[in-house]
Enzyme design. Structure first.
Site, PDB file in Angstrom:
ATOM      1  N   ILE A   1       0.861  -1.192   0.000  1.00  0.00           N
ATOM      2  CA  ILE A   1       0.000   0.000   0.000  1.00  0.00           C
ATOM      3  C   ILE A   1       0.891   1.234   0.000  1.00  0.00           C
ATOM      4  O   ILE A   1       1.691   1.429   0.923  1.00  0.00           O
ATOM      5  CB  ILE A   1      -0.926   0.051   1.237  1.00  0.00           C
TER       6      ILE A   1
ATOM      7  N   TYR B   1      -4.603  18.196  -9.316  1.00  0.00           N
ATOM      8  CA  TYR B   1      -4.970  17.013  -8.522  1.00  0.00           C
ATOM      9  C   TYR B   1      -6.119  16.261  -9.190  1.00  0.00           C
ATOM     10  O   TYR B   1      -6.071  15.036  -9.342  1.00  0.00           O
ATOM     11  CB  TYR B   1      -5.385  17.445  -7.105  1.00  0.00           C
TER      12      TYR B   1
HETATM   13  P1  NDP Z   1      -3.366  11.580   3.266  1.00  0.00           P
HETATM   14  O1  NDP Z   1      -2.653  12.852   3.021  1.00  0.00           O
HETATM   15  O2  NDP Z   1      -3.731  11.221   4.648  1.00  0.00           O
HETATM   16  O3  NDP Z   1      -2.541  10.364   2.661  1.00  0.00           O
HETATM   17  C1  NDP Z   1      -1.754  10.493   1.534  1.00  0.00           C
HETATM   18  C2  NDP Z   1      -0.519   9.645   1.690  1.00  0.00           C
HETATM   19  O4  NDP Z   1       0.274   9.795   0.522  1.00  0.00           O
HETATM   20  C3  NDP Z   1       0.347  10.039   2.875  1.00  0.00           C
HETATM   21  O5  NDP Z   1       0.726   8.870   3.535  1.00  0.00           O
HETATM   22  C4  NDP Z   1       1.533  10.699   2.226  1.00  0.00           C
HETATM   23  O6  NDP Z   1       2.741  10.543   2.941  1.00  0.00           O
HETATM   24  C5  NDP Z   1       1.607   9.921   0.936  1.00  0.00           C
HETATM   25  N1  NDP Z   1       2.446  10.587  -0.057  1.00  0.00           N
HETATM   26  C6  NDP Z   1       2.353  11.844  -0.515  1.00  0.00           C
HETATM   27  N2  NDP Z   1       3.356  12.082  -1.373  1.00  0.00           N
HETATM   28  C7  NDP Z   1       4.081  10.964  -1.466  1.00  0.00           C
HETATM   29  C8  NDP Z   1       5.258  10.604  -2.162  1.00  0.00           C
HETATM   30  N3  NDP Z   1       5.908  11.468  -2.928  1.00  0.00           N
HETATM   31  N4  NDP Z   1       5.735   9.362  -2.014  1.00  0.00           N
HETATM   32  C9  NDP Z   1       5.129   8.480  -1.209  1.00  0.00           C
HETATM   33  N5  NDP Z   1       4.031   8.769  -0.506  1.00  0.00           N
HETATM   34  C10 NDP Z   1       3.519  10.004  -0.630  1.00  0.00           C
HETATM   35  O7  NDP Z   1      -4.665  11.631   2.337  1.00  0.00           O
HETATM   36  P2  NDP Z   1      -5.838  10.577   2.078  1.00  0.00           P
HETATM   37  O8  NDP Z   1      -5.704   9.415   2.948  1.00  0.00           O
HETATM   38  O9  NDP Z   1      -7.085  11.342   2.076  1.00  0.00           O
HETATM   39  O10 NDP Z   1      -5.547  10.154   0.564  1.00  0.00           O
HETATM   40  C11 NDP Z   1      -5.346   8.835   0.167  1.00  0.00           C
HETATM   41  C12 NDP Z   1      -5.956   8.612  -1.191  1.00  0.00           C
HETATM   42  O11 NDP Z   1      -7.368   8.786  -1.130  1.00  0.00           O
HETATM   43  C13 NDP Z   1      -5.455   9.575  -2.268  1.00  0.00           C
HETATM   44  O12 NDP Z   1      -5.247   8.856  -3.460  1.00  0.00           O
HETATM   45  C14 NDP Z   1      -6.623  10.535  -2.459  1.00  0.00           C
HETATM   46  O13 NDP Z   1      -6.646  11.053  -3.757  1.00  0.00           O
HETATM   47  C15 NDP Z   1      -7.783   9.584  -2.225  1.00  0.00           C
HETATM   48  N6  NDP Z   1      -9.045  10.209  -1.889  1.00  0.00           N
HETATM   49  C16 NDP Z   1      -9.190  10.909  -0.732  1.00  0.00           C
HETATM   50  C17 NDP Z   1     -10.411  11.476  -0.422  1.00  0.00           C
HETATM   51  C18 NDP Z   1     -10.637  12.254   0.825  1.00  0.00           C
HETATM   52  O14 NDP Z   1     -11.747  12.752   1.011  1.00  0.00           O
HETATM   53  N7  NDP Z   1      -9.641  12.411   1.699  1.00  0.00           N
HETATM   54  C19 NDP Z   1     -11.570  11.297  -1.299  1.00  0.00           C
HETATM   55  C20 NDP Z   1     -11.284  10.554  -2.492  1.00  0.00           C
HETATM   56  C21 NDP Z   1     -10.083  10.008  -2.748  1.00  0.00           C
HETATM   57  P3  NDP Z   1       3.115  11.427   4.232  1.00  0.00           P
HETATM   58  O15 NDP Z   1       2.397  10.767   5.358  1.00  0.00           O
HETATM   59  O16 NDP Z   1       4.580  11.277   4.299  1.00  0.00           O
HETATM   60  O17 NDP Z   1       2.664  12.808   3.970  1.00  0.00           O
HETATM   61 MG1  PMR Z   2     -16.795  18.859  -2.435  1.00  0.00          MG
HETATM   62  C1  PMR Z   2     -22.533  15.522  -2.876  1.00  0.00           C
HETATM   63  C2  PMR Z   2     -21.747  16.539  -2.905  1.00  0.00           C
HETATM   64  C3  PMR Z   2     -20.306  16.573  -2.664  1.00  0.00           C
HETATM   65  C4  PMR Z   2     -19.404  15.562  -2.379  1.00  0.00           C
HETATM   66  C5  PMR Z   2     -19.690  14.106  -2.196  1.00  0.00           C
HETATM   67  C6  PMR Z   2     -18.124  16.158  -2.288  1.00  0.00           C
HETATM   68  C7  PMR Z   2     -16.939  15.458  -2.054  1.00  0.00           C
HETATM   69  N1  PMR Z   2     -18.232  17.515  -2.478  1.00  0.00           N
HETATM   70  C8  PMR Z   2     -19.573  17.795  -2.721  1.00  0.00           C
HETATM   71  C9  PMR Z   2     -20.129  19.031  -2.980  1.00  0.00           C
HETATM   72  C10 PMR Z   2     -19.472  20.247  -2.925  1.00  0.00           C
HETATM   73  N2  PMR Z   2     -18.158  20.406  -2.681  1.00  0.00           N
HETATM   74  C11 PMR Z   2     -20.088  21.545  -3.120  1.00  0.00           C
HETATM   75  C12 PMR Z   2     -21.572  21.789  -3.412  1.00  0.00           C
HETATM   76  C13 PMR Z   2     -19.101  22.467  -2.977  1.00  0.00           C
HETATM   77  C14 PMR Z   2     -19.203  23.975  -3.093  1.00  0.00           C
HETATM   78  C15 PMR Z   2     -19.492  24.613  -1.817  1.00  0.00           C
HETATM   79  C16 PMR Z   2     -17.892  21.749  -2.680  1.00  0.00           C
HETATM   80  C17 PMR Z   2     -16.657  22.340  -2.451  1.00  0.00           C
HETATM   81  C18 PMR Z   2     -15.469  21.623  -2.307  1.00  0.00           C
HETATM   82  C19 PMR Z   2     -14.145  22.153  -2.173  1.00  0.00           C
HETATM   83  C20 PMR Z   2     -13.737  23.590  -2.151  1.00  0.00           C
HETATM   84  N3  PMR Z   2     -15.393  20.231  -2.258  1.00  0.00           N
HETATM   85  C21 PMR Z   2     -14.107  19.923  -2.154  1.00  0.00           C
HETATM   86  C22 PMR Z   2     -13.330  21.053  -2.091  1.00  0.00           C
HETATM   87  C23 PMR Z   2     -11.968  20.623  -1.982  1.00  0.00           C
HETATM   88  O1  PMR Z   2     -10.956  21.319  -1.914  1.00  0.00           O
HETATM   89  C24 PMR Z   2     -11.934  19.125  -2.037  1.00  0.00           C
HETATM   90  C25 PMR Z   2     -11.272  18.713  -3.294  1.00  0.00           C
HETATM   91  O2  PMR Z   2     -11.731  18.968  -4.367  1.00  0.00           O
HETATM   92  O3  PMR Z   2     -10.160  18.017  -3.167  1.00  0.00           O
HETATM   93  C26 PMR Z   2      -9.593  17.622  -4.390  1.00  0.00           C
HETATM   94  C27 PMR Z   2     -13.391  18.731  -2.068  1.00  0.00           C
HETATM   95  C28 PMR Z   2     -14.036  17.514  -2.043  1.00  0.00           C
HETATM   96  N4  PMR Z   2     -15.396  17.363  -2.148  1.00  0.00           N
HETATM   97  C29 PMR Z   2     -15.698  16.028  -2.038  1.00  0.00           C
HETATM   98  C30 PMR Z   2     -14.495  15.314  -1.880  1.00  0.00           C
HETATM   99  C31 PMR Z   2     -14.402  13.826  -1.728  1.00  0.00           C
HETATM  100  C32 PMR Z   2     -13.479  16.218  -1.884  1.00  0.00           C
HETATM  101  C33 PMR Z   2     -12.025  15.921  -1.703  1.00  0.00           C
HETATM  102  C34 PMR Z   2     -11.308  14.789  -1.926  1.00  0.00           C
HETATM  103  C35 PMR Z   2     -10.841  14.241  -3.230  1.00  0.00           C
HETATM  104  O4  PMR Z   2     -11.394  14.301  -4.280  1.00  0.00           O
HETATM  105  O5  PMR Z   2      -9.838  13.618  -3.103  1.00  0.00           O
END
Ligand code: NDP
Ligand code: PMR
Length: 396
Positions: free
Chosen positions: A88, A271
């Site tokens: 992982i 991203y």
């Molecule tokens: P975290 O920041 O908690 O985890 C990200 C991990 O990636 C950390 O362990 C970080 O290491 C590691 N990492 C970053 N850069 C590198 C690198 N250069 N080499 C090796 N490892 C690295 O975030 P999340 O757990 O939220 O993210 C995990 C995954 O889930 C990502 O792919 C993200 O896109 C995805 N995801 C997250 C969502 C969310 O809502 N949080 C929603 C949808 C998808 P370190 O601990 O050293 O910083």
């Molecule tokens: Mg979002 C059902 C609605 C929904 C969901 C499931 C997410 C997930 N977000 C939703 C809606 C909205 N977001 C709306 C209506 C807004 C405007 C107010 C909003 C805004 C917003 C921001 C500024 N959302 C965000 C951000 C981020 O900076 C996050 C992002 O884009 O990270 C890349 C994020 C996220 N919204 C999510 C999820 C899962 C994220 C972050 C994680 C990701 O894609 O990895």
């Protein structure tokens, strides 16, 4: 300039004793504690000492851990499945750590935590209560193609089987005004989240092919925010790979744009674009390799894990309001623990073996096959991302 470009020597040398400690608890050679790591100096003399140790370590390990047959007989003659072996990436926090914990708690998996910060990963595993025999930390910096290659060499030398690879690590730079770059001079988000994982998966595919485990899987974590067929995916800036002129130019900001579509740098978009590449790559792997290898290729959106380190670079107000916004307004929030269980399901659940699927979970936490956006399921784009990426990482 490389933002996270760590020199191989420091991290890799630090990595060595504990990398093998979990693997070979009984040998007595590898029981090096965290405090021992801190005492290691990196002068040229200690370096050569460590290199000497490394050869001995690998020699001993090679003897101790030749690939076991998938079914083992217990002394009573009962047949059991050997532990699965899963890598992982980014398992030092958030989703990756929660997944590592969930899998290790079953006692059926050995988790290789592939992390850029060795000590952070060790501490995280300890504080998550993971027991030593269920994990090994190995150094991997995805923002350096050399580090990816070195990780693969180290993994191959360890002679562990590889049954599942989870490409989970990611960086998100929503407030960055200027781009930063990997050790290879590639824009950091796409370089780390997509290209580092692309090279890693390609180089480890043979190991997975050789696995005798009943279900072999390559999982690349995607996201709803890369899918413009959703509300979340329509929050600006939207993902869009365009004609990929920036990617083709190497995302170096010199003779090419730092953005895949050739536009001006935008960290949030970079991203989201990287997540589109992740989801396209999973499908391209499926088309190229599933039939011949039997490997399951999958992606997923684990839910909005609003509390993780992913948002560390966002403004404080966002970090304060984002979790309640997701909990009470969008209702898309999931805890780190729940997200870890979801990804662990994609790793090991016998009912999630279908290949080419993008998994999501409904309100009752039941998994379902989700629809990707038009761009994230575009066959021609997937092929082009694959072909350009091969060139950028030196495979073509
Ligand atoms: P975290 O920041 O908690 O985890 C990200 C991990 O990636 C950390 O362990 C970080 O290491 C590691 N990492 C970053 N850069 C590198 C690198 N250069 N080499 C090796 N490892 C690295 O975030 P999340 O757990 O939220 O993210 C995990 C995954 O889930 C990502 O792919 C993200 O896109 C995805 N995801 C997250 C969502 C969310 O809502 N949080 C929603 C949808 C998808 P370190 O601990 O050293 O910083
Ligand atoms: Mg979002 C059902 C609605 C929904 C969901 C499931 C997410 C997930 N977000 C939703 C809606 C909205 N977001 C709306 C209506 C807004 C405007 C107010 C909003 C805004 C917003 C921001 C500024 N959302 C965000 C951000 C981020 O900076 C996050 C992002 O884009 O990270 C890349 C994020 C996220 N919204 C999510 C999820 C899962 C994220 C972050 C994680 C990701 O894609 O990895």
């Amino acid at each position: 300039m490389a933002l996270h470009a760590t020199s191989f020597s420091v991290h890799d040398l630090v990595n060595l004793p504990a990398k093998t400690a979990a693997a070979s608890k009984d040998s007595g050679l590898f029981g090096v504690s965290l405090s021992d790591h801190r005492k290691v100096g990196f002068s040229s003399s200690s370096r050569s000492k460590m290199e000497f140790t490394r050869k001995r370590v690998f020699g001993a390990q090679a003897v101790a851990t030749t690939t076991p047959a998938v079914i083992r007989a217990t002394p009573e003659g009962k047949k059991t499945l050997r532990k699965g072996s899963v890598i992982i990436t980014g398992a030092s926090s958030g989703l990756g750590l929660a997944t590592a914990k969930a899998l290790s708690e079953t006692g059926k998996w050995h988790v290789i935590m592939a992390c850029r910060d060795f000590l952070k990963a060790e501490r995280a595993a300890k504080s998550a209560g993971m027991s030593k025999e269920n994990y090994t930390v190995m150094h991997l910096d995805l923002a350096s193609l050399d580090s990816v290659r070195q990780f693969v060499r180290n993994f191959k030398e360890s002679r562990r089987p590889l049954d599942v690879l989870v490409c989970n690590a990611a960086v998100y730079q929503p407030t960055a005004k200027e781009p930063t770059f990997t050790a290879d001079g590639i824009e950091l988000s796409v370089g780390t989240n997509h290209l580092g994982h692309f090279l890693l998966s390609r180089l480890l595919l043979d190991n997975m092919k050789q696995s005798d485990y009943p279900s072999k899987r390559l999982i690349i974590v995607g996201s709803i925010t890369g899918n413009t067929n959703t509300l979340a995916g329509n929050v600006p800036p939207k993902a869009n790979l365009g004609d990929m002129r920036g990617l083709a130019g190497g995302l170096n900001g010199l003779n090419s744009s730092t953005m895949i579509d050739g536009g001006d740098f935008d960290g949030a978009k970079a991203y989201k674009d990287s997540k589109v590449c992740n989801m396209l790559t999973m499908q391209e792997f499926h088309r190229r390799y599933h039939e011949d290898t039997g490997i399951t290729f999958a992606s997923l959106y684990p839910g909005c894990i609003a509390t993780t380190g992913l948002f560390r670079e966002h403004i404080p107000l966002f970090r304060l309001l984002f979790p309640p916004f997701q909990k009470f307004i969008t209702k898309g929030y999931v805890s780190e623990e729940e997200s870890g269980k979801r990804l662990a399901q994609v790793v090991s659940d016998p009912s999630l073996t279908k290949s080419g699927v993008y998994w999501s979970w409904n309100k009752d936490s039941a998994s379902f096959e989700n629809q990707l956006s038009e761009e994230a399921s575009d066959v021609a784009k997937a092929r082009r991302v694959w072909e350009i990426s091969e060139k950028l990482v030196g495979l073509a």
